[in-house]
Write an enzyme that holds these catalytic residues in place. Structure first.
Site, PDB file in Angstrom:
ATOM      1  N   LYS A 198      50.419  25.680   9.150  1.00 11.43           N
ATOM      2  CA  LYS A 198      49.390  26.246   8.052  1.00 11.43           C
ATOM      3  C   LYS A 198      49.029  25.147   7.411  1.00 11.43           C
ATOM      4  O   LYS A 198      49.779  24.248   6.157  1.00 11.43           O
ATOM      5  CB  LYS A 198      50.780  27.448   7.503  1.00 11.43           C
ATOM      6  CG  LYS A 198      49.931  28.062   5.857  1.00 11.43           C
ATOM      7  CD  LYS A 198      49.311  27.246   5.631  1.00 11.43           C
ATOM      8  CE  LYS A 198      49.167  26.976   3.814  1.00 11.43           C
ATOM      9  NZ  LYS A 198      47.930  25.830   3.285  1.00 11.43           N
ATOM     10  N   GLU A 231      60.355  18.098   3.251  1.00  9.33           N
ATOM     11  CA  GLU A 231      59.923  16.604   2.916  1.00  9.33           C
ATOM     12  C   GLU A 231      59.186  16.122   1.588  1.00  9.33           C
ATOM     13  O   GLU A 231      58.034  17.323   2.130  1.00  9.33           O
ATOM     14  CB  GLU A 231      59.256  15.680   4.442  1.00  9.33           C
ATOM     15  CG  GLU A 231      59.609  16.411   5.283  1.00  9.33           C
ATOM     16  CD  GLU A 231      61.036  14.313   5.662  1.00  9.33           C
ATOM     17  OE1 GLU A 231      61.487  13.994   4.577  1.00  9.33           O
ATOM     18  OE2 GLU A 231      61.475  14.666   6.457  1.00  9.33           O
ATOM     19  N   CYS A 236      54.075   9.884  -1.031  1.00  2.00           N
ATOM     20  CA  CYS A 236      55.080  10.768  -1.431  1.00  2.00           C
ATOM     21  C   CYS A 236      56.667   8.986  -1.816  1.00  2.00           C
ATOM     22  O   CYS A 236      57.309   8.895  -2.162  1.00  2.00           O
ATOM     23  CB  CYS A 236      56.123  11.146  -0.244  1.00  2.00           C
ATOM     24  SG  CYS A 236      56.004  11.018   1.287  1.00  2.00           S
ATOM     25  N   GLU A 250      56.537  12.294 -10.883  1.00  2.00           N
ATOM     26  CA  GLU A 250      56.132  12.380  -9.008  1.00  2.00           C
ATOM     27  C   GLU A 250      54.248  12.418 -10.052  1.00  2.00           C
ATOM     28  O   GLU A 250      54.322  13.397 -10.514  1.00  2.00           O
ATOM     29  CB  GLU A 250      56.509  12.616  -8.290  1.00  2.00           C
ATOM     30  CG  GLU A 250      55.163  12.050  -7.526  1.00  2.00           C
ATOM     31  CD  GLU A 250      55.645  12.819  -5.756  1.00  2.00           C
ATOM     32  OE1 GLU A 250      55.264  14.176  -5.912  1.00  2.00           O
ATOM     33  OE2 GLU A 250      55.751  12.129  -4.828  1.00  2.00           O
TER      34      GLU A 250
HETATM   35  P1  NAD Z   1      51.681  21.828  -2.497  1.00  2.00           P
HETATM   36  O1  NAD Z   1      53.391  21.822  -2.019  1.00  2.00           O
HETATM   37  O2  NAD Z   1      50.987  21.549  -3.223  1.00  2.00           O
HETATM   38  O3  NAD Z   1      50.841  22.081  -1.089  1.00  2.00           O
HETATM   39  C1  NAD Z   1      51.777  22.231   0.595  1.00  2.00           C
HETATM   40  C2  NAD Z   1      51.293  22.717   1.285  1.00  2.00           C
HETATM   41  O4  NAD Z   1      52.796  23.544   0.471  1.00  2.00           O
HETATM   42  C3  NAD Z   1      50.102  23.231   0.899  1.00  2.00           C
HETATM   43  O5  NAD Z   1      49.316  23.782   2.983  1.00  2.00           O
HETATM   44  C4  NAD Z   1      50.001  23.983   0.604  1.00  2.00           C
HETATM   45  O6  NAD Z   1      49.184  25.334   0.866  1.00  2.00           O
HETATM   46  C5  NAD Z   1      51.280  24.866   1.140  1.00  2.00           C
HETATM   47  N1  NAD Z   1      52.227  25.565  -0.072  1.00  2.00           N
HETATM   48  C6  NAD Z   1      52.141  26.228  -1.408  1.00  2.00           C
HETATM   49  N2  NAD Z   1      52.425  26.786  -1.858  1.00  2.00           N
HETATM   50  C7  NAD Z   1      53.784  27.867  -0.897  1.00  2.00           C
HETATM   51  C8  NAD Z   1      53.640  28.723  -0.575  1.00  2.00           C
HETATM   52  N3  NAD Z   1      54.085  29.233  -2.126  1.00  2.00           N
HETATM   53  N4  NAD Z   1      54.480  29.547   0.708  1.00  2.00           N
HETATM   54  C9  NAD Z   1      54.632  28.220   1.165  1.00  2.00           C
HETATM   55  N5  NAD Z   1      53.396  27.117   1.349  1.00  2.00           N
HETATM   56  C10 NAD Z   1      52.779  26.820   0.471  1.00  2.00           C
HETATM   57  O7  NAD Z   1      51.919  19.596  -2.003  1.00  2.00           O
HETATM   58  P2  NAD Z   1      50.524  18.867  -1.525  1.00  2.00           P
HETATM   59  O8  NAD Z   1      49.956  19.004  -3.605  1.00  2.00           O
HETATM   60  O9  NAD Z   1      49.692  19.290  -0.962  1.00  2.00           O
HETATM   61  O10 NAD Z   1      51.156  17.449  -1.556  1.00  2.00           O
HETATM   62  C11 NAD Z   1      51.920  16.672  -2.709  1.00  2.00           C
HETATM   63  C12 NAD Z   1      53.258  16.512  -2.333  1.00  2.00           C
HETATM   64  O11 NAD Z   1      53.027  16.542  -0.644  1.00  2.00           O
HETATM   65  C13 NAD Z   1      52.976  15.576  -3.718  1.00  2.00           C
HETATM   66  O12 NAD Z   1      54.712  16.121  -4.488  1.00  2.00           O
HETATM   67  C14 NAD Z   1      54.362  14.606  -1.870  1.00  2.00           C
HETATM   68  O13 NAD Z   1      55.407  13.522  -2.651  1.00  2.00           O
HETATM   69  C15 NAD Z   1      54.825  15.868  -1.379  1.00  2.00           C
HETATM   70  N6  NAD Z   1      54.488  14.673  -0.124  1.00  2.00           N
HETATM   71  C16 NAD Z   1      55.899  14.301   0.404  1.00  2.00           C
HETATM   72  C17 NAD Z   1      56.500  14.088   2.074  1.00  2.00           C
HETATM   73  C18 NAD Z   1      57.516  13.258   1.998  1.00  2.00           C
HETATM   74  O14 NAD Z   1      57.244  12.975   3.674  1.00  2.00           O
HETATM   75  N7  NAD Z   1      58.490  13.585   2.126  1.00  2.00           N
HETATM   76  C19 NAD Z   1      55.031  13.390   2.742  1.00  2.00           C
HETATM   77  C20 NAD Z   1      53.495  13.799   1.699  1.00  2.00           C
HETATM   78  C21 NAD Z   1      53.770  14.492   0.644  1.00  2.00           C
END
Ligand code: NAD
Length: 472
Positions: A169, A244, A278, A378
């Site tokens: 996804k 992550e 991140c 963050e």
């Molecule tokens: P997000 O959590 O909003 O979305 C991430 C993914 O999860 C998307 O594909 C989204 O559609 C999906 N999602 C949203 N709601 C969901 C649900 N209820 N159930 C299952 N899936 C769902 O994050 P974002 O805004 O896309 O990305 C930014 C975040 O990602 C930041 O907090 C960043 O720190 C984190 N991040 C972490 C790492 C790491 O390796 N630790 C790397 C990159 C980004």
């Protein structure tokens, strides 16, 4: 306008049952540049069924067969590097140096998975028992927008290396990158159903993956809030999870640090990926007796950092990915001012001369403390906060006074002292006088930054259950 109308299920591009469309934007111009049709729960269930049907045969493949499949994936993704680069600049706005790295990473991370698979021991003699590492089943792989193609390839290659099949996804905001990767992976000619890719919303496709009893494992990269929700909704079906999540990483400057020599690295740690990283080092801990000296060096260096058109080679910071993300970052800049922090550089609004596009000024706050929201939450944009400390013990305490624990950086001239400080920092990764990355080492976070690890043997192991076998 690019129209992306199909998803990928059971080895074929198919038109989804879901009929919601999502607009894709160029963040540099704010213009709509494409549309993607989103899958729904019914599409997700079909994809899960395909992955479930493909699992028994894939789980029985040998290491050699999996390596051959991954090698075809690697070649196919490598061949699309330039297309990927163009999509990353247009759809995400990464500046050219960064976008080139983001376009090469998907193929190179598959190569890493091949290497890790090669070295992985699936069977081990332990005392009188044999331990067989056994793939868990269908994996649901959920990616964010800040490196969509890279996360798809890393998670998928690792899951397949372990013998799992998968439903991906991807981020709905990165559909152009996803389309290129899906076309490439299709070219690789893996057995139907081994991987499936369903564009869709998190609260629709993502939710179905985390609830469905036929999914054994979720690997999620994204925000901490959604990660916690996935643990809760996956508990009912006892999902294995790798998360992550977010970070608020400290960059700790020891009192012997050479500021002019290291300021480039310090700012790069904070502003990497336009601040949408991140692991970004967003809290800069500075010895109070050298605060004025550091502020001067930092202001001069930030004046050289350019936020603007990602296609220009001298651009360091591109736009935020969306209006929502731009507003969020602006909100934090206002918040910092309201909390009483002092602006050393940047501030609200767009960089001078830019009237549209989701651009942010590289921003640095000082006179802050670690209780302020700009130091605790963050922001995910190019906004850094200087936090002064009195002595080493206080520096370590401030570094660890966070709910996160993804990454940290220690800077100083006494190598042994840097290592002693690194030992006391609660983070999944500590960089000592370097910004280098080692893809063979485990990646993941302490505390609210995640659960489990990706990369290398740790990554493959996260898709396996140890089965103890006693033979009479
Ligand atoms: P997000 O959590 O909003 O979305 C991430 C993914 O999860 C998307 O594909 C989204 O559609 C999906 N999602 C949203 N709601 C969901 C649900 N209820 N159930 C299952 N899936 C769902 O994050 P974002 O805004 O896309 O990305 C930014 C975040 O990602 C930041 O907090 C960043 O720190 C984190 N991040 C972490 C790492 C790491 O390796 N630790 C790397 C990159 C980004």
């Amino acid at each position: 306008m690019q129209q992306i109308e199909q998803i990928y299920i059971n080895g074929e591009f198919v038109t989804p049952h879901g009929d919601e469309w999502f607009d894709l934007h160029n963040p540099s111009t704010e213009q709509v540049i494409g549309r993607v049709r989103l899958g729904d729960e019914a599409d997700t269930r079909l994809a899960i069924a395909a992955a479930k049907a493909a699992f028994p045969a894939w789980a029985r493949t040998t290491k050699t067969e999996r390596k051959a499949a991954l090698t075809r994936m690697h070649q196919a993704v490598l061949a699309r590097e330039d297309d990927l680069m163009a999509a990353i600049v247009t759809e995400y706005g990464a500046p050219s140096v960064r976008s080139r790295w983001m376009a090469t990473y998907p193929a190179s991370v598959i190569a890493q998975a091949i290497e890790a698979l090669d070295a992985f021991e699936f069977e081990e003699q332990v005392g009188s028992a044999q331990v067989w590492m056994t793939p868990v089943g269908v994996a649901g792989l959920i990616t964010p927008w800040n490196s969509d193609a890279g996360f798809i390839c890393n998670k998928l290659a690792t899951a397949l290396a372990a013998g799992c099949t998968a439903v991906v996804k991807p981020s709905e905001m990165s559909a152009m990158q996803t389309q290129i990767i899906t076309e490439a992976l299709h070219q690789a000619g893996l057995p139907a159903g081994v991987f499936n890719i369903v564009n869709g919303r998190g609260d629709v496709v993502g939710e179905e993956l985390t609830r469905n009893p036929d999914v054994a494992k979720i690997s999620f990269t994204g925000s901490t809030g959604v990660g916690k929700h996935i643990v809760v909704s996956g508990a009912e079906t006892m999902k294995r999870v790798t998360l992550e999540l977010g970070g608020k990483s400290p960059t700790l400057l020891l009192d012997d640090a050479d500021f002019p020599a290291t300021i480039g690295m310090i700012l790069q740690a904070g502003f990497m990926n336009s601040g949408q990283a991140c692991i970004a080092g967003t809290r800069i801990l500075v010895p109070r007796q050298r605060l004025a000296e550091f502020e001067k060096v930092a202001v001069e260096a930030i004046a050289q950092i350019k936020s603007g058109d990602p296609r220009q080679v001298d651009t360091d910071i591109g736009p935020m990915v969306s209006r929502k993300q731009w507003e969020r970052v602006q909100g934090y800049i206002h918040q910092g001012l309201e909390e009483g922090a002092r602006l050393l550089a940047g501030g609200p609004g767009r960089p001078e001369g830019l009237t549209r596009g989701w651009f942010v000024k590289p921003t640095l706050f000082t006179h802050a403390n670690n209780q302020m929201r700009i130091a605790r939450e963050e922001i995910f944009g190019p906004v850094l906060t200087i936090l002064p400390y009195e002595d080493e013990a206080e520096a370590i305490a401030i570094a660890n006074d966070t709910t996160y624990g993804l990454s940290a950086m220690v800077i100083g001239q006494d190598h042994q002292r840097c290592l002693a400080v690194a030992r006391q920092i609660d983070a999944g990764r500590v960089l000592v006088n370097t910004l280098a990355h080692e893809p063979k080492a485990p990646f993941g976070g302490f505390k609210h930054s995640g659960l489990g690890r990706e990369m290398g043997k740790w990554g493959i192991g996260a898709y396996l259950e140890p089965k103890t076998v006693m033979i009479g």
